[in-house]
Design an enzyme around this catalytic site. Structure first.
Site, mmCIF file in Angstrom:
data_model
loop_
_atom_site.group_PDB
_atom_site.id
_atom_site.type_symbol
_atom_site.label_atom_id
_atom_site.label_comp_id
_atom_site.label_asym_id
_atom_site.label_seq_id
_atom_site.Cartn_x
_atom_site.Cartn_y
_atom_site.Cartn_z
ATOM 1 N N HIS A 41 0.828 -1.202 0.000
ATOM 2 C CA HIS A 41 0.000 0.000 0.000
ATOM 3 C C HIS A 41 0.866 1.257 0.000
ATOM 4 O O HIS A 41 0.964 1.968 0.996
ATOM 5 C CB HIS A 41 -0.942 -0.009 1.201
ATOM 6 N N HIS A 76 0.176 -8.918 1.229
ATOM 7 C CA HIS A 76 -1.000 -9.145 2.077
ATOM 8 C C HIS A 76 -1.534 -10.566 1.979
ATOM 9 O O HIS A 76 -2.347 -10.975 2.813
ATOM 10 C CB HIS A 76 -2.122 -8.178 1.676
ATOM 11 N N CYS A 98 3.783 -11.967 2.985
ATOM 12 C CA CYS A 98 4.615 -11.773 4.174
ATOM 13 C C CYS A 98 4.604 -13.048 5.012
ATOM 14 O O CYS A 98 3.541 -13.630 5.243
ATOM 15 C CB CYS A 98 4.064 -10.603 4.989
ATOM 16 N N HIS A 126 -9.959 -5.014 4.687
ATOM 17 C CA HIS A 126 -8.532 -4.929 4.383
ATOM 18 C C HIS A 126 -8.116 -6.180 3.606
ATOM 19 O O HIS A 126 -8.537 -7.292 3.932
ATOM 20 C CB HIS A 126 -7.716 -4.825 5.674
ATOM 21 N N GLU A 128 -5.489 -7.977 3.606
ATOM 22 C CA GLU A 128 -4.888 -9.040 4.415
ATOM 23 C C GLU A 128 -5.966 -9.892 5.070
ATOM 24 O O GLU A 128 -5.885 -11.128 5.072
ATOM 25 C CB GLU A 128 -3.959 -8.466 5.493
ATOM 26 N N CYS A 205 2.423 -8.690 14.071
ATOM 27 C CA CYS A 205 3.851 -8.926 13.860
ATOM 28 C C CYS A 205 4.703 -8.017 14.746
ATOM 29 O O CYS A 205 4.280 -6.928 15.141
ATOM 30 C CB CYS A 205 4.227 -8.760 12.388
ATOM 31 N N SER A 233 -2.878 2.668 3.518
ATOM 32 C CA SER A 233 -2.089 1.785 4.384
ATOM 33 C C SER A 233 -2.701 1.672 5.771
ATOM 34 O O SER A 233 -2.789 2.654 6.510
ATOM 35 C CB SER A 233 -0.652 2.304 4.494
ATOM 36 N N SER A 234 -3.113 0.466 6.140
ATOM 37 C CA SER A 234 -3.738 0.241 7.450
ATOM 38 C C SER A 234 -2.765 0.503 8.586
ATOM 39 O O SER A 234 -3.108 1.162 9.570
ATOM 40 C CB SER A 234 -4.251 -1.202 7.539
ATOM 41 N N ASN A 235 -1.537 -0.003 8.467
ATOM 42 C CA ASN A 235 -0.597 0.160 9.578
ATOM 43 C C ASN A 235 -0.218 1.622 9.773
ATOM 44 O O ASN A 235 0.031 2.063 10.892
ATOM 45 C CB ASN A 235 0.634 -0.738 9.387
#
Length: 294
Positions: A41, A76, A98, A126, A128, A205, A233-235
């Site tokens: 992302h 993802h 990942c 999302h 992922e 993670c 971007s979620s993070n």
């Protein structure tokens, strides 16, 4: 002005691995290269890959229409059905999921096959989480993303529940939701014999935890905080939320250009952090701009 970068910021291992994989495939020149969805992302990275001839496809129909080429599965991950279909299409499939996400796929697949109901803590829309869902039994899973949803969660007619989390989910929020779910189970079950067997896996993670902790610590000290990352971007959004809770002057940007016409000279101490999909060159440009070196 003092400008400080958070102790942990920028590309994580899984993202770097995925991006490097695509660049390597593109450089080999052996066949056309495609990614199934955006590899990460970050719009800047996607644009650069397009310049190098890497194209993005978004559906199995597009994949089946290809006569040749290499398809790289994004960091993802994808549902099991999609991964199997890509392989069956006869194309060269390179899995850049990942490893932390792949671990969740394996957990969900294993416990689903054992009859567990799978509770996924994360954002349902999302990519992922969409991928994780695809490794669960279609009738035995649920996705929740808030404490309100955790409180209203009704244990299904089963004595076995497996709990996992989106790798980029807020770690503290995950812990709080797990406590709520455990309390519901305790209140609902009258005897030890009827109690649900919970298997809870903290699958957030380590890179996510480290970035969130470092961003929170820095945000509590500075006059202003800059969070760099892709709009989708979620993070990075989680980092922004954490920083905003600790510093009222928090700014979410994608590149240095977003800072133009912003006056940071009024701040004596500026902190910077970046999501796991943000390349180092963008972080460096932002640092130099804030220091008036550009």
């Amino acid at each position: 002005m003092k400008v400080e970068l958070a102790a942990k910021a920028g590309f994580c291992f899984g993202v770097k691995r995925a991006v490097d994989t695509v660049y390597q495939e593109a450089a080999s020149g052996t066949s056309p290269v495609y990614t199934f969805g955006p590899i990460i992302h970050n719009e800047e990275v996607i644009a650069d890959l397009e310049k190098k001839g890497v194209h993005m496809i978004r559906s199995l129909e597009e994949a089946r229409a290809l006569k040749a080429g290499t398809i790289v599965i994004r960091s993802h991950g994808v549902p099991k059905q999609v991964q199997d279909a890509l392989t069956d299409a006869g194309l060269n499939v390179v899995d850049a999921t990942c490893p932390f996400v792949k671990k969740i796929h394996n957990i969900v697949h294993e416990y689903s096959s054992k009859g567990y109901f799978v509770l996924i803590i994360g954002s349902a829309d999302h990519p992922e989480v969409e991928g994780i869902v695809g490794w669960a039994h279609p009738d035995r899973y649920k996705v929740i993303s808030s404490e309100e949803e955790a409180r209203s969660f009704e244990p299904p007619e089963t004595d076995k529940i497996c709990v996992v989390a989106q790798t980029t989910f807020n770690h503290k929020k995950f812990q709080d939701m797990v406590e709520i779910i455990r309390k519901i189970e305790y209140d609902e079950m009258s005897t030890a014999e009827n109690r649900i067997n919970f298997r809870i896996f903290d699958t957030i993670c380590s890179a996510t935890k480290e970035r969130q902790e470092a961003a929170s610590a820095l945000a509590r000290q500075v006059d202003a905080m800059i969070v760099i990352g892709g709009a989708s971007s979620s993070n990075t959004r989680k980092l922004y939320e954490i920083c905003a809770e600790n510093c009222r002057n928090t700014y979410f940007i994608q590149t240095r250009e977003d800072l133009e016409h912003s006056d940071f000279l009024r701040f004596g101490y500026v902190g910077i952090t970046a999501g796991a999909s943000t390349p180092n060159n963008i972080i460096e440009e932002v640092q130099k701009y804030v220091r008036c070196e550009l």
